[in-house]
Design a protein around this motif. Structure first.
Motif, PDB file in Angstrom:
ATOM      1  N   ALA A 218       0.675  -1.215  -0.079  1.00  0.00           N
ATOM      2  CA  ALA A 218      -0.155   0.088  -0.005  1.00  0.00           C
ATOM      3  C   ALA A 218       0.936   1.230  -0.010  1.00  0.00           C
ATOM      4  CB  ALA A 218      -0.736  -0.132   1.098  1.00  0.00           C
ATOM      5  N   LYS A 219       1.763   1.378   0.809  1.00  0.00           N
ATOM      6  CA  LYS A 219       2.664   2.182   0.669  1.00  0.00           C
ATOM      7  C   LYS A 219       3.399   2.654  -0.482  1.00  0.00           C
ATOM      8  CE  LYS A 219       4.163   1.740   5.689  1.00  0.00           C
ATOM      9  NZ  LYS A 219       5.367   1.287   6.506  1.00  0.00           N
ATOM     10  N   ASP A 220       3.851   1.527  -1.018  1.00  0.00           N
ATOM     11  CA  ASP A 220       4.618   1.577  -2.433  1.00  0.00           C
ATOM     12  C   ASP A 220       3.786   2.103  -3.594  1.00  0.00           C
ATOM     13  OD1 ASP A 220       6.737   0.997  -1.384  1.00  0.00           O
ATOM     14  OD2 ASP A 220       6.973  -1.330  -2.123  1.00  0.00           O
ATOM     15  N   ARG A 221       2.308   1.716  -3.508  1.00  0.00           N
ATOM     16  CA  ARG A 221       1.459   2.181  -4.484  1.00  0.00           C
ATOM     17  C   ARG A 221       1.110   3.725  -4.445  1.00  0.00           C
ATOM     18  NH1 ARG A 221      -2.667  -3.286  -4.902  1.00  0.00           N
ATOM     19  NH2 ARG A 221      -0.846  -4.662  -5.203  1.00  0.00           N
ATOM     20  N   PHE A 222       1.107   4.270  -3.040  1.00  0.00           N
ATOM     21  CA  PHE A 222       0.859   5.473  -2.751  1.00  0.00           C
ATOM     22  C   PHE A 222       2.084   6.336  -3.216  1.00  0.00           C
ATOM     23  CE2 PHE A 222       0.138   9.108   0.463  1.00  0.00           C
ATOM     24  CZ  PHE A 222      -0.802   9.438  -0.353  1.00  0.00           C
ATOM     25  N   ILE A 223       3.261   5.766  -3.204  1.00  0.00           N
ATOM     26  CA  ILE A 223       4.289   6.528  -3.472  1.00  0.00           C
ATOM     27  C   ILE A 223       4.374   6.475  -5.089  1.00  0.00           C
ATOM     28  CG2 ILE A 223       7.013   5.946  -3.771  1.00  0.00           C
ATOM     29  CD1 ILE A 223       7.031   5.099  -1.043  1.00  0.00           C
ATOM     30  N   GLY A 224       3.973   5.604  -5.627  1.00  0.00           N
ATOM     31  CA  GLY A 224       3.915   5.514  -7.358  1.00  0.00           C
ATOM     32  C   GLY A 224       3.055   6.543  -7.606  1.00  0.00           C
ATOM     33  N   TYR A 225       1.734   6.658  -7.130  1.00  0.00           N
ATOM     34  CA  TYR A 225       0.805   7.752  -7.176  1.00  0.00           C
ATOM     35  C   TYR A 225       1.504   9.096  -7.100  1.00  0.00           C
ATOM     36  CZ  TYR A 225      -3.266  10.814  -5.895  1.00  0.00           C
ATOM     37  OH  TYR A 225      -4.079  11.672  -5.773  1.00  0.00           O
ATOM     38  N   LYS A 226       1.954   9.365  -6.101  1.00  0.00           N
ATOM     39  CA  LYS A 226       2.858  10.954  -5.806  1.00  0.00           C
ATOM     40  C   LYS A 226       3.769  11.043  -6.712  1.00  0.00           C
ATOM     41  CE  LYS A 226       3.326   9.990  -1.432  1.00  0.00           C
ATOM     42  NZ  LYS A 226       3.842   9.991  -0.121  1.00  0.00           N
ATOM     43  N   LYS A 227       4.609  10.104  -7.234  1.00  0.00           N
ATOM     44  CA  LYS A 227       5.679  10.360  -7.967  1.00  0.00           C
ATOM     45  C   LYS A 227       5.215  10.786  -9.419  1.00  0.00           C
ATOM     46  CE  LYS A 227       9.520   7.698  -6.275  1.00  0.00           C
ATOM     47  NZ  LYS A 227      10.714   6.636  -6.524  1.00  0.00           N
ATOM     48  N   ALA A 228       4.191  10.019  -9.911  1.00  0.00           N
ATOM     49  CA  ALA A 228       3.774  10.496 -11.184  1.00  0.00           C
ATOM     50  C   ALA A 228       2.844  11.936 -11.039  1.00  0.00           C
ATOM     51  CB  ALA A 228       2.465   9.435 -11.664  1.00  0.00           C
ATOM     52  N   LEU A 229       2.474  12.262 -10.041  1.00  0.00           N
ATOM     53  CA  LEU A 229       1.856  13.680  -9.949  1.00  0.00           C
ATOM     54  C   LEU A 229       2.997  14.623 -10.098  1.00  0.00           C
ATOM     55  CD1 LEU A 229      -0.855  13.221  -7.043  1.00  0.00           C
ATOM     56  CD2 LEU A 229      -1.393  13.465  -9.637  1.00  0.00           C
ATOM     57  N   ALA A 230       4.051  14.386  -9.379  1.00  0.00           N
ATOM     58  CA  ALA A 230       5.148  15.288  -9.328  1.00  0.00           C
ATOM     59  C   ALA A 230       6.022  15.237 -10.574  1.00  0.00           C
ATOM     60  CB  ALA A 230       6.125  14.682  -8.145  1.00  0.00           C
ATOM     61  N   PHE A 231       5.996  14.376 -11.167  1.00  0.00           N
ATOM     62  CA  PHE A 231       6.878  14.352 -12.653  1.00  0.00           C
ATOM     63  C   PHE A 231       6.241  15.145 -13.501  1.00  0.00           C
ATOM     64  CE2 PHE A 231       7.685  12.632 -16.663  1.00  0.00           C
ATOM     65  CZ  PHE A 231       9.006  12.700 -16.722  1.00  0.00           C
ATOM     66  N   HIS A 232       4.713  15.078 -13.467  1.00  0.00           N
ATOM     67  CA  HIS A 232       3.991  15.906 -14.464  1.00  0.00           C
ATOM     68  C   HIS A 232       3.455  16.991 -14.012  1.00  0.00           C
ATOM     69  CE1 HIS A 232       3.663  12.612 -17.530  1.00  0.00           C
ATOM     70  NE2 HIS A 232       3.566  11.824 -16.396  1.00  0.00           N
ATOM     71  N   GLY A 233       4.026  17.729 -12.661  1.00  0.00           N
ATOM     72  CA  GLY A 233       3.884  18.970 -12.497  1.00  0.00           C
ATOM     73  C   GLY A 233       2.519  19.291 -11.463  1.00  0.00           C
ATOM     74  N   LEU A 234       2.107  18.091 -11.029  1.00  0.00           N
ATOM     75  CA  LEU A 234       0.765  18.222 -10.166  1.00  0.00           C
ATOM     76  C   LEU A 234       1.119  18.101  -8.948  1.00  0.00           C
ATOM     77  CD1 LEU A 234      -1.530  15.996 -12.673  1.00  0.00           C
ATOM     78  CD2 LEU A 234      -1.281  18.681 -12.810  1.00  0.00           C
ATOM     79  N   ASN A 235       0.288  19.164  -8.266  1.00  0.00           N
ATOM     80  CA  ASN A 235       0.194  19.045  -6.597  1.00  0.00           C
ATOM     81  C   ASN A 235      -0.532  17.779  -6.253  1.00  0.00           C
ATOM     82  OD1 ASN A 235       2.029  21.338  -6.436  1.00  0.00           O
ATOM     83  ND2 ASN A 235       0.394  22.594  -6.667  1.00  0.00           N
ATOM     84  N   LEU A 236       0.019  17.315  -5.081  1.00  0.00           N
ATOM     85  CA  LEU A 236      -0.744  16.295  -4.363  1.00  0.00           C
ATOM     86  C   LEU A 236      -1.738  17.020  -3.497  1.00  0.00           C
ATOM     87  CD1 LEU A 236      -1.303  13.377  -3.035  1.00  0.00           C
ATOM     88  CD2 LEU A 236       0.253  14.134  -1.212  1.00  0.00           C
ATOM     89  N   LYS A 237      -3.119  16.621  -3.854  1.00  0.00           N
ATOM     90  CA  LYS A 237      -4.160  17.214  -2.908  1.00  0.00           C
ATOM     91  C   LYS A 237      -4.733  16.234  -1.963  1.00  0.00           C
ATOM     92  CE  LYS A 237      -5.237  19.959  -7.218  1.00  0.00           C
ATOM     93  NZ  LYS A 237      -6.350  20.573  -8.221  1.00  0.00           N
ATOM     94  N   GLU A 238      -4.650  16.710  -0.784  1.00  0.00           N
ATOM     95  CA  GLU A 238      -4.940  15.669   0.435  1.00  0.00           C
ATOM     96  C   GLU A 238      -6.355  15.638   0.327  1.00  0.00           C
ATOM     97  OE1 GLU A 238      -3.152  14.118   2.174  1.00  0.00           O
ATOM     98  OE2 GLU A 238      -0.952  15.106   1.963  1.00  0.00           O
ATOM     99  N   GLN A 239      -7.275  16.368  -0.132  1.00  0.00           N
ATOM    100  CA  GLN A 239      -8.722  15.996  -0.081  1.00  0.00           C
ATOM    101  C   GLN A 239      -8.971  15.034  -0.797  1.00  0.00           C
ATOM    102  OE1 GLN A 239      -7.233  18.907  -1.254  1.00  0.00           O
ATOM    103  NE2 GLN A 239      -8.744  19.665  -3.032  1.00  0.00           N
ATOM    104  N   TYR A 240      -8.383  14.452  -1.869  1.00  0.00           N
ATOM    105  CA  TYR A 240      -8.450  13.583  -2.927  1.00  0.00           C
ATOM    106  C   TYR A 240      -7.774  12.158  -2.329  1.00  0.00           C
ATOM    107  CZ  TYR A 240     -10.388  17.062  -5.879  1.00  0.00           C
ATOM    108  OH  TYR A 240     -10.916  18.181  -6.562  1.00  0.00           O
ATOM    109  N   VAL A 241      -7.188  12.190  -1.192  1.00  0.00           N
ATOM    110  CA  VAL A 241      -6.483  11.113  -0.659  1.00  0.00           C
ATOM    111  C   VAL A 241      -7.512  10.314   0.186  1.00  0.00           C
ATOM    112  CG1 VAL A 241      -4.584  10.049   0.424  1.00  0.00           C
ATOM    113  CG2 VAL A 241      -4.237  11.911  -1.264  1.00  0.00           C
ATOM    114  N   PHE A 242      -7.879   9.057   0.274  1.00  0.00           N
ATOM    115  CA  PHE A 242      -8.782   8.185   0.904  1.00  0.00           C
ATOM    116  C   PHE A 242      -7.943   6.899   1.447  1.00  0.00           C
ATOM    117  CE2 PHE A 242     -11.374  11.106  -1.090  1.00  0.00           C
ATOM    118  CZ  PHE A 242     -12.332  11.646  -0.002  1.00  0.00           C
TER     119      PHE A 242
END
Length: 347
Positions: free
Chosen positions: A196-220
């Motif tokens: 689960a940790k690794d899948r969340f890391i992969g999600y955050k890495k993709a956002l960061a690489f494409h210049g998108l901010n992590l939006k906590e309200q969309y994390v469940f």
């Protein structure tokens, strides 16, 4: 009358020890004597007791398999791979479903130890975030090969077969971004597990690489179960600015996600996009066309069994093997940007 080793020995004119050596393939017996004993065994239609054999050799031809959720199709495929490989080596399987409960798992380990099994393939419960001395002691005291599947045990050094969950989650999130999504909701797995940790890391890495901010309200933060996927999708759909896409980090949570979406009278991907993790053939077979990251579950099972068999045949050489397999992104169209541009989910 039941046939015994003593009866075979008397008919063959040899000692019980010699008969036992032939039955257990343990110890030297002249080829001529061996053929004579085997002929008598066949004539008397004797079938050796597995229990008696285990008592004489202090082992059985059985391995233990422990998984946290047998109802999860992912583990069904893992078990299938293990079973196929075990059958080809004349090994039997004792299967335990722990329901991701540490007490049930410790009980299973105790029972398997009493069964004198040769080795264990196990997906450990969610103890990866903390050190559990009783748990580690229970595994190490077995004195037999242990192979981990998609799970880790802190401060241990067991062989194992794992999936590159970071890579898989990155691929899934990136596919959504390339489809035009900027607001991507995620339902994670149980965050005590490394997967689960690794899948969340992969999600955050993709956002960061494409210049998108992590939006906590969309994390469940989910739990890998269908109920969690359903509950958190409902919450997302009620948001004033709901995400245009949902990344559900397991097959069961994806099922819950789909159910919630259709209950709200919405369609995929016309109203909201969805990508799941793990094989979703059970829904795609009826034409739902949900995109997913395909974890090589059956191959994980086969490879874990191969490692265990190798450990059993090379006991003097205890090499620790850790294998990481690559998941594959399967796009079916559900990742596309919604056509409906309502206030909820507007770009």
């Amino acid at each position: 009358m039941s046939v015994t080793i003593s009866h075979i020995a008397k008919v063959a004119g040899v000692s019980k020890t010699t008969v036992s050596r032939v039955l257990n393939e343990n110890g030297y017996v002249k080829e001529e004597t061996k053929e004579k004993i085997l002929k008598v065994i066949k004539e008397l239609n004797y079938t050796p007791s597995a229990i008696a054999r285990s008592l004489s050799t202090n082992k059985t031809n059985t391995i233990g398999v422990i998984v946290p959720d047998i109802m999860n199709p992912f583990f069904g495929e893992v078990i299938k791979g293990i079973s196929e490989e075990a059958d080809s080596h004349n090994l039997n399987i004792i299967l335990f479903d722990t329901d991701d409960n540490i007490k049930k798992e410790l009980k299973a380990l105790k029972l398997l130890r009493e069964q004198r099994i040769q080795g264990i393939i196990i997906t450990p419960t969610s103890v990866e975030d903390e050190f559990n001395s009783e748990y580690l002691s229970a595994l190490e005291s077995l004195g037999i090969p242990v192979v981990l599947v998609e799970g880790h045990v802190k401060y241990s050094n067991f062989s194992g077969v794992f999936m590159d969950n970071i890579k898989g989650a990155y691929q899934g999130t990136e596919a959504l971004i390339k489809a035009g999504h900027k607001n991507i909701g995620i339902i994670t797995g149980r965050m005590k597990t490394q997967s689960a940790k690794d899948r969340f890391i992969g999600y955050k890495k993709a956002l960061a690489f494409h210049g998108l901010n992590l939006k906590e309200q969309y994390v469940f933060y989910g739990d890998y179960r269908q109920e969690g996927g359903y509950k958190f999708t409902k919450e997302m759909l009620k948001m004033e600015e709901r995400p245009t896409a949902i990344f559900a980090c397991s097959n069961l949570m994806t099922l819950g996600c789909i159910k919630a979406i259709y209950e709200e009278g919405l369609k995929i991907p016309e109203d909201i996009a969805v990508i799941g993790f793990d094989n979703l053939d059970m829904v795609n077979i009826i034409g739902m066309n949900i995109s997913y990251i395909n974890g090589p579950a059956r191959e994980i099972g086969v490879r874990s069994m191969k490692i265990l068999i190798d450990s059993l045949s090379n006991k003097a050489h205890k090499e620790i093997k850790k294998i990481t397999l690559m998941p594959k992104l399967v796009l079916k169209g559900s990742e596309k940007y919604p056509k409906a541009k309502t206030k909820k989910g507007a770009k």
